[in-house]
Every structure is written in structure tokens, then in C-alpha cells.
Design a protein around this motif. Structure first.
Motif, short mmCIF file in Angstrom:
data_model
loop_
_atom_site.label_atom_id
_atom_site.label_comp_id
_atom_site.label_asym_id
_atom_site.label_seq_id
_atom_site.Cartn_x
_atom_site.Cartn_y
_atom_site.Cartn_z
N ASP A 1 0.83 -1.20 0.00
CA ASP A 1 0.00 0.00 0.00
C ASP A 1 0.87 1.26 0.00
OD1 ASP A 1 -2.40 -1.35 0.03
OD2 ASP A 1 -2.51 -1.41 2.22
N ASN A 2 0.33 2.31 -0.59
CA ASN A 2 0.98 3.61 -0.51
C ASN A 2 0.78 4.13 0.92
OD1 ASN A 2 1.48 6.50 -0.65
ND2 ASN A 2 1.38 6.27 -2.87
N THR A 3 1.90 4.42 1.60
CA THR A 3 1.82 4.76 3.02
C THR A 3 1.09 6.07 3.28
OG1 THR A 3 4.01 5.75 2.87
CG2 THR A 3 3.90 3.49 3.62
N TRP A 4 1.02 6.95 2.30
CA TRP A 4 0.29 8.20 2.50
C TRP A 4 -1.16 7.92 2.90
CZ3 TRP A 4 2.49 12.76 3.10
CH2 TRP A 4 3.73 13.02 2.49
N LYS A 5 -1.72 6.81 2.44
CA LYS A 5 -3.12 6.48 2.72
C LYS A 5 -3.32 6.05 4.17
CE LYS A 5 -3.80 4.74 -2.01
NZ LYS A 5 -4.12 3.54 -2.81
N THR A 6 -2.25 5.74 4.88
CA THR A 6 -2.37 5.15 6.22
C THR A 6 -2.11 6.13 7.35
OG1 THR A 6 -0.02 4.49 6.36
CG2 THR A 6 -1.53 3.00 5.21
N SER B 1 -2.17 9.04 10.14
CA SER B 1 -3.08 9.87 10.92
C SER B 1 -2.62 11.32 10.83
CB SER B 1 -3.08 9.43 12.38
OG SER B 1 -1.79 9.65 12.96
N ALA B 2 -3.41 12.24 11.34
CA ALA B 2 -3.03 13.66 11.34
C ALA B 2 -1.76 13.87 12.14
CB ALA B 2 -4.17 14.50 11.90
N ILE C 1 2.05 15.30 10.87
CA ILE C 1 2.80 16.39 11.51
C ILE C 1 4.23 15.95 11.79
CG2 ILE C 1 2.99 17.77 13.62
CD1 ILE C 1 -0.10 17.80 13.71
N GLU C 2 4.39 14.75 12.34
CA GLU C 2 5.73 14.24 12.62
C GLU C 2 6.52 14.06 11.32
OE1 GLU C 2 7.92 10.79 15.30
OE2 GLU C 2 6.00 10.32 14.37
#
Length: 465
Positions: free
Chosen positions: A4-9, A11-12, A16-17
Motif C-alpha cells: 500500500d501507498n503509506t500516504w493512505k495510512t 493519521s493527522a 505532523i511528525e
């Protein structure tokens, strides 16, 4: 296996981190454009986190114990940092290793000359580059000049807004019919990579001295003397590197990528250093080693083939329980390492060069290469299956996104890392890193998500192995 593309996983909070890590990373890229600058920056960061020069312990005949943090520098161009664990050193270390040299153009030792009232610096390129990519770019000059009085003059010209920049010229397209018939590796020859340095002749009371021989060169020497206190002879003992001018930038309308010089292999170097600095306590001694000369075979006193690292480990064993050649050998053999170097990201524009099922993709996390080398795995370390299973377990425990890949099609070419050198000690080693587009070009591109996952993965390695 489809990842999976990690951007989809994320959290807010994770987003930030991610941005915080990438901001720090971009700042490091801006401040560290040469090996010396990277080491200087690393020392600054280490000392801010309580690390001390190993020489302080050696000279003071002090012992090292659990929780102590030390570093050692080799000739200002390689560095090894250690966070001492609760287990004896001969039980092995968890080592993060990366290189901080990058492809570039070096200034020769007798470089300054004038030709038709233009002044140039004679050069010699360093590492594997496509020479044609380096023409007509704004370039900066970084390095040091060592003078016979023992002083060291630092040179940084071209990256500040008010600085001048330099260039390597190219032939105008209107007259380039013969040039355009050449193969790519001959379109720009190595001897044509000289740096355009100046064009204004030396003058007195506002009038040009027409009789002055090499008046432009003379003016350059005047500027060098008045601004930096260096003479033409001082070039002999100088290390000056020509790099692209400009800072690391967000790339893409969505700001999801970073475009910068030197991400091979500073993307792995700085994320490894971040990981070491963010670990509070360790059982096995944690180490981050950042070395020079990987791009030309890891040779020389500051390359991984040198005895620098082994010598430092010997000093460490002496300070943690007594000097013994056997203890040094055990410490090295029982260690585990991530040889952290970049991987080629799958590029849809050149899909024919990749084997898609075994390629690294943007946004899918830290890349592991069981082997590198070329064609029949020549020049490669080939990691053991059992070690791969340990790596997978550590990454899964810390929820690190990762992928396994190879460097392009089997017969397309290849490349090596420092992995096989460290594997000579009998330790477990695997290649790992970040996927990069335009690798070895003046400007390379990475995914912010992969930079973040690399940091997480290197930290997981220290904590879980």
C-alpha cells in the motif's frame, strides 16, 4: 506482493511528525553539501545530545559504561558515533552505516587559468555522473584551503542569495550539429567540465591594463587574496568541491517530495543519525557510522575499506573491559548492520529498464535489498534468509512500512554499497535505504513518506534487534 501507498495510512499526528522530520532533513541537506560539512554538522548535533569525543576518554584514561555516548572523527570526513548499551560490547552492536560523499566535480590542484580573457578552474569529476547533466547549471563552490601556516580557510560560495554562482558552459544548439551526433557519454567530455570563474580584468584607477598578461586571472588572485587570504600556491593544499547551487526544496504541487543535491546517500545518513539521537536506552550498543569515498569504491583512509572503524572499536573494547584482539573480533562478528544506501525508484518514464515486480516504489516505505551488485550479483553482499526474517519482525513490531527490491533489470547494470566490506567481519548485513528518482543527477528526488519511514525503520532496528 503489492504494498500500500503509506500516504493512505497516516493519521493527522503522523503527518505532523512526517513534516517535522523532513524539515530537519532538508536543513541538514542545505548545511551539509560536502563530507566535511556533514561531519561538522553531525558533531554539532551529537554534542547537543550529550555525545563526547572518544579522545576525551582515551586521553583521560576513563572507562566507558552503559549509557555513555561517544563519537570519533577520521580526518574530518568520516564519523562513527556510539551509544553504549547494557550488554558487553563483545555481544555485538546494532550498526547503521551510510556514506556522506556524493557525485560532484572536484577542483584540481593547479586549477586557475585564463583563456581568451575568461578565467576558469580546471576540474576532475568525482563518482559516476552523466557529464552532460552538469552544464549550464548554477553551481556553488564548497571546501577548504589548508595554508602552510597551519590555518584552514573554509570556502562557501554560491548558496546564499547574495552570492555569485558559477557555471560549466555548453555549445549553443545552433552550432551543435556535430556535438548532437555523439553518444551521451561523449557529448560533454571530462576536460570540458572546467568551471567558468571570472571575466573582469585587473584594473587600476578605473582603466584597464591592456598590457597586463592574464589580467582576468590576476584579478581573480587579487580577490582571493583580499577576501580569503589565499594565494595561487594554496590551491595545491585545497579540497574544493563544485556542487549545485541552491537549497533543498519541496517538490510537487502537493509538496509530497523533496528535490535536492546529494540525497544519495545523505537521505540515509541523516535519517540514521536522527534515529540514533532519538533513542533513550539500548541493550546492545548502537552505532551510526557515516563514511566517505563510497562513490569511488570506499577506498582511502576515510573510506569503509580503511581500518578506521575497526580501530575505534578496538579503543572502545579497551575502555569497556580491557584490550583484547579477541574481544574486538567478537564485537564485530556478533554485530548486525543495516548498510543504508539509496535504491533506484521505479520511473514510469523509463519503465523498460526496471523489472516491476522487484522494483522500489515511491511512498511504499524503507527499501531492503537482499543483494546488490551487478548482473550475477558481482560485488554484492547477499543477506541470509534468517536475518531477513529478523528484520521483518523488527519492522512489523514498530509498524514500519517497508518493501524489498532490486536495482533494475538483471542485465541492465547495477551498483554496490559498503555492505560487503562490513560483511567481511562475519556480521549480518543487509542493504537498506530510500527510493530515489534521478539518482546521481545534480538534483535528486525522494518521497517525504519514504524519508519518514526510513527514520522509523532505523530507529526500530536499534531498539528491536
Amino acid at each position: 506482493m503489492e504494498k500500500d501507498n503509506t500516504w493512505k495510512t497516516y493519521s493527522a499526528e503522523e503527518c505532523i511528525e512526517l513534516e517535522q522530520i523532513n524539515r530537519s532533513y532538508k536543513s541538514c541537506l542545505d548545511e551539509g553539501k560536502t563530507e566535511r560539512e556533514c561531519v561538522k554538522l553531525a558533531v554539532k548535533m551529537l554534542r547537543e545530545h550529550g555525545y563526547r569525543d572518544l579522545k576525551e576518554f582515551i586521553d583521560g584514561q576513563k572507562t566507558l559504561g552503559a549509557g555513555d555516548k561517544v563519537y570519533a572523527v577520521c580526518m574530518g570526513k568520516s564519523i562513527a558515533a556510539f551509544h553504549i548499551g547494557t550488554e558487553p560490547l563483545e555481544k555485538g552492536m546494532n550498526i547503521l552505516g551510510a556514506h556522506i560523499d556524493s557525485p560532484r566535480i572536484d577542483v584540481k590542484q593547479n586549477p586557475l587559468y585564463e583563456n581568451e580573457e575568461l578565467s576558469y578552474l580546471d576540474t576532475h569529476y568525482y563518482g559516476g555522473i552523466k557529464k552532460y547533466q552538469w552544464v549550464t547549471l548554477p553551481l556553488a563552490l564548497h571546501g577548504v584551503v589548508a595554508k602552510t601556516d597551519g590555518s584552514l580557510v573554509e570556502i562557501h560560495i554560491g548558496d546564499k542569495e547574495e552570492d555569485p554562482v558559477f557555471a560549466v558552459t555548453d555549445l549553443l544548439v545552433h552550432l551543435a550539429s556535430k556535438q548532437m551526433e555523439k553518444k551521451a557519454n561523449a557529448v560533454i567530455e571530462g576536460e570540458k567540465l572546467d568551471l567558468l570563474f571570472a571575466s573582469r580584468p585587473l584594473s587600476s584607477d578605473g582603466s584597464l591594463e591592456k598590457e597586463e598578461k592574464d589580467a582576468v586571472k590576476a584579478n581573480v588572485l587579487r580577490i582571493l587574496e583580499t577576501t580569503y587570504g589565499i594565494s595561487e600556491e594554496d590551491f595545491v593544499s585545497a579540497e574544493l568541491e563544485i556542487v549545485p547551487a541552491g537549497n533543498a526544496r519541496d517538490c510537487g504541487i502537493d509538496r509530497s517530495m523533496i528535490m535536492a543535491y546529494g540525497q544519495d546517500d545523505r537521505v540515509c545518513a541523516f535519517t540514521s543519525l536522527f534515529a540514533l539521537l532519538d533513542v533513550d536506552k539500548v541493550e546492545k550498543t548502537a552505532c551510526c557510522i557515516l563514511v566517505d569515498k563510497e562513490e569511488i569504491g570506499s577506498v582511502g583512509a576515510t573510506g569503509m575499506h580503511s581500518r578506521f572503524f575497526e580501530n575505534v572499536v578496538a579503543e572502545m573494547t579497551a575502555l569497556t573491559g580491557g584490550s583484547s584482539d579477541l574481544r574486538v573480533r567478537r564485537a564485530l562478528q556478533n554485530s548486525k548492520m543495516l548498510s543504508s544506501d539509496v535504491s533506484a525508484a521505479f520511473d514510469p518514464m523509463f519503465a523498460e529498464t526496471f523489472e516491476k515486480r522487484s522494483s522500489a516504489f515511491f511512498g511504499k516505505g524503507l527499501v531492503f535489498n537482499k543483494f546488490t551488485g551487478s548482473r550475477g550479483k558481482s560485488g554484492s553482499n547477499d543477506a541470509n534468509a534468517e536475518y531477513l526474517a529478523e528484520i521483518r519482525r523488527a519492522m512489523d513490531r514498530k509498524h514500519v512500512a517497508y518493501q524489498f527490491a532490486e536495482l533494475g533489470k538483471v542485465d541492465a547494470g547495477g551498483g554496490g554499497t559498503i555492505a560487503y566490506i562490513m560483511a567481511n567481519y562475519g556480521m549480518e548485513v543487509i542493504d537498506s535505504g530510500v527510493a530515489v528518482l534521478c539518482m546521481h543527477a545534480p538534483w535528486e528526488i525522494t518521497s517525504k513518506a519514504d524519508v519518514y519511514e526510513a527514520y522509523k525503520g532505523y530507529k526500530a532496528f536499534i531498539e528491536e534487534m
